[in-house]
Design an enzyme around this catalytic site. Structure first.
Site, mmCIF file in Angstrom:
data_model
loop_
_atom_site.group_PDB
_atom_site.id
_atom_site.type_symbol
_atom_site.label_atom_id
_atom_site.label_comp_id
_atom_site.label_asym_id
_atom_site.label_seq_id
_atom_site.Cartn_x
_atom_site.Cartn_y
_atom_site.Cartn_z
ATOM 1 N N SER A 169 0.832 -1.200 0.000
ATOM 2 C CA SER A 169 0.000 0.000 0.000
ATOM 3 C C SER A 169 0.872 1.258 0.000
ATOM 4 C CB SER A 169 -0.927 -0.009 1.221
ATOM 5 O OG SER A 169 -1.904 0.995 1.088
ATOM 6 N N ASN A 170 0.274 2.400 0.253
ATOM 7 C CA ASN A 170 1.038 3.646 0.325
ATOM 8 C C ASN A 170 0.512 4.479 1.488
ATOM 9 O OD1 ASN A 170 -1.177 5.393 -0.647
ATOM 10 N ND2 ASN A 170 -0.906 4.210 -2.519
ATOM 11 N N ARG A 171 1.107 5.662 1.681
ATOM 12 C CA ARG A 171 0.808 6.426 2.889
ATOM 13 C C ARG A 171 -0.389 7.363 2.758
ATOM 14 N NH1 ARG A 171 5.346 5.826 6.117
ATOM 15 N NH2 ARG A 171 7.303 5.549 4.997
#
Ligand code: CTP
Length: 417
Positions: free
Chosen positions: A221-223
Site C-alpha cells: 500500500s502507500n501512505r
C-alpha cells in the site's frame, strides 16, 4: 484577504445548513456580537456561540443561549452532553467567526495557544476562519498585533479590518468593530459563495491509497490518508453537489454532510477501477484524488509461510483508472486528475496535463514542506488547458478542496449546475 469564496450562484434549498461558530472575545464591542448572532439566525444559519471567559464580563451567556441554535459555551469542561466541545465545534463548523477579536485573542491564535474553548476550537478546525478585530487605535497599530495578523493571514485566515470611528475611550481612530450588518453580509458572501455552486451536479470522487493483496493477510500500500479526497467530498456536498466517494479508507465526515454522501468502500486498484467506471457515466464531474498503486502482485490464496523462504513478488500493472475514465468521458464531463511531482514541477505537470487529457490537474510538489500524504495541509498548482497555472498556497486540505471545486464549477458547461 487570502481566501476568496468562489463568486457562484446562490444557495439551493438542498444544500446543508451552514454551521457557524461565533467566537466572542473580551472587548467592549462584544455587545455587537449579540446583534450579529440574531442576524445570522435570521439568515437560517446554525449558530453556536463560544465566549472567552473575559467576554462574559461584557455580555451574558444567557442572552447568547436564548438567541442561538445551541447553548452558548465558554469552557472546555463541565458539559456532560459534549465532553470534547472543541473538536465537536471545530470539525462541524462551515465557518468560524470571531467578533470581536481582541489583541490578546489574535496573539494566542497566532501562537497556537489553546488555553480556553475558543482558542482550542480555532486550533481544532479545518473550516475557514474570519477574524473581526476591534481594539483601541494604539493597540491596533502595534507591530506585535500587525505581525500576528500577518502570520494568520499567511495561513489563510480572513481578516475584516476594523473601521475608523469613535472608540470606547471617547477618542476617534481605527479599531471600531464594523456594524453587525456588514459582518453578517460578509459571512453570507463567504458561506453562500460556495453554497449552491455545484447544485444539481453529480460528483464522483476517489480517495485513499489502494491496498494490493500479497496473500490473505499482507498488502502492498502507500501512505495516503484519504484526507484530501474526504475534504473534497465534504466541500462538494456543501456546495450542493450529489456526492459519491469511492474510498479505501474510512474517515469521519461532518455532521451536516455525513448522511448525504454515499461512500463506496473498495480496497484494490482493480476494485476502485470497477466502482469508478460503473458510476462515472452518470457523473458530471469525476475527481481522481486517490493514490492508486501502479503495480500489484498476483495474490496468493493462502498465507505465505516463513518456512518457504523469502517470496519473490512478481508485480503487474494495475488498470490506469484515470486513463480509462478519460477514454469514456461523456460530453461536457469534467475530469480532475492529481499528480505528485518532486522535480521540475511545472514542466512535468504541464506535460502530464497534455498526456492525460484531463480538464484540471491538481499538482502536489510532494518534496515541499507541509505538502502531501501525511500532512493536514497542502499546497497545489492548478493546471487547466486554457487558463494560467494557479498556485494555491499552503493551507488546510479542506481550504484547498474549496479552491479545486471553485475551479470545477467554473469549468462546468453553463447550465450543468
Ligand atoms: N491513477 C489512476 N490509476 C492508476 C494510477 C494513477 O487513476 N493506476 C491516477 C491518480 O488517481 C491520479 C493520477 O492518476 O489522479 C496520478 O498520476 P501520477 O501517479 O502522478 O502519474 P503517472 O502517470 O503515474 O506518472 P508518474 O510516472 O509520475 O507516477
Amino acid at each position: 484577504m487570502t481566501w476568496t469564496p468562489s463568486p457562484m450562484p446562490s444557495a439551493t434549498p438542498n444544500s446543508p445548513t451552514p454551521r457557524i461558530v461565533l467566537g466572542v472575545a473580551g472587548g467592549i464591542a462584544a455587545y455587537k456580537a449579540v446583534e450579529l448572532l440574531r442576524l445570522l439566525r435570521e439568515k437560517g444559519y446554525h449558530v453556536a456561540p463560544v465566549l472567552t471567559p473575559d467576554a462574559t464580563r461584557f455580555v451574558g451567556l444567557v442572552t447568547f443561549s436564548a438567541l442561538a441554535s445551541e447553548p452558548a459555551r465558554t469552557s472546555l469542561y463541565g458539559d456532560p452532553t459534549t465532553p470534547i466541545p472543541h473538536t465537536y465545534l471545530g470539525s462541524n463548523a462551515s465557518l468560524i467567526v470571531v467578533a470581536p477579536a481582541t489583541a490578546h485573542l489574535i496573539a494566542r491564535y497566532a501562537m497556537g495557544l489553546a488555553d480556553d474553548l475558543l482558542t482550542a476550537t480555532l486550533l481544532a478546525t479545518r473550516a475557514p476562519v474570519l477574524l473581526c478585530p476591534a481594539m483601541h487605535t494604539e493597540m491596533w497599530v502595534q507591530p506585535s498585533v500587525q505581525e500576528n495578523l500577518a502570520t494568520l493571514r499567511r495561513r489563510g485566515v480572513l481578516v475584516l479590518e476594523p473601521e475608523v470611528g469613535p472608540l470606547a475611550g471617547g477618542d476617534v481612530g481605527t479599531g471600531r468593530l464594523p456594524q453587525p450588518e456588514k459582518i453578517a453580509a460578509l459571512i453570507e458572501k463567504i458561506v453562500e459563495g460556495y453554497r449552491g455552486a455545484l447544485s444539481g451536479v453529480r460528483v464522483l470522487i476517489s480517495a485513499g491509497g489502494t491496498r494490493e493483496a500479497i496473500d490473505p493477510v499482507r498488502v502492498l500500500s502507500n501512505r495516503s490518508s484519504g484526507r484530501q479526497g474526504y475534504a473534497l467530498a465534504d466541500a462538494a456536498c456543501r456546495m450542493g453537489a450529489t456526492v459519491t466517494l469511492v474510498s479505501t479508507v474510512e474517515r469521519s465526515l461532518n455532521l451536516d454532510t455525513v448522511s448525504a454522501i454515499e461512500v463506496v468502500p473498495v480496497e484494490s486498484a482493480a476494485e476502485m477501477h470497477e466502482a469508478m467506471m460503473k458510476r462515472a457515466l452518470e457523473s458530471e464531474c469525476v475527481i481522481m484524488a486517490a493514490a492508486v498503486a501502479d503495480f500489484a502482485p498476483r495474490a496468493s490464496s493462502e498465507k505465505l509461510k516463513k518456512r518457504d523462504g523469502v517470496p519473490e513478488l512478481h508485480l503487474e500493472r494495475t488498470p490506469d483508472i484515470l486513463a480509462d475514465l478519460v477514454a469514456q468521458r461523456a460530453n461536457g464531463q469534467i475530469i480532475v486528475g492529481f499528480a505528485a511531482e518532486t522535480t521540475d514541477v511545472l514542466a512535468n505537470a504541464l506535460e502530464k496535463l497534455r498526456d492525460k487529457d484531463v480538464d484540471l490537474l491538481v499538482v502536489n510538489d510532494v518534496a515541499a514542506p507541509g505538502v502531501g500524504f501525511e500532512h493536514a495541509t497542502n499546497e497545489v498548482l492548478l493546471l487547466s488547458r486554457h487558463e494560467e497555472p494557479e498556485r494555491v498556497s499552503l493551507r488546510s486540505k479542506e481550504a484547498v478542496a474549496w479552491e479545486i471545486l471553485a475551479r470545477v464549477a467554473a469549468l462546468l458547461p453553463q447550465g450543468a449546475q
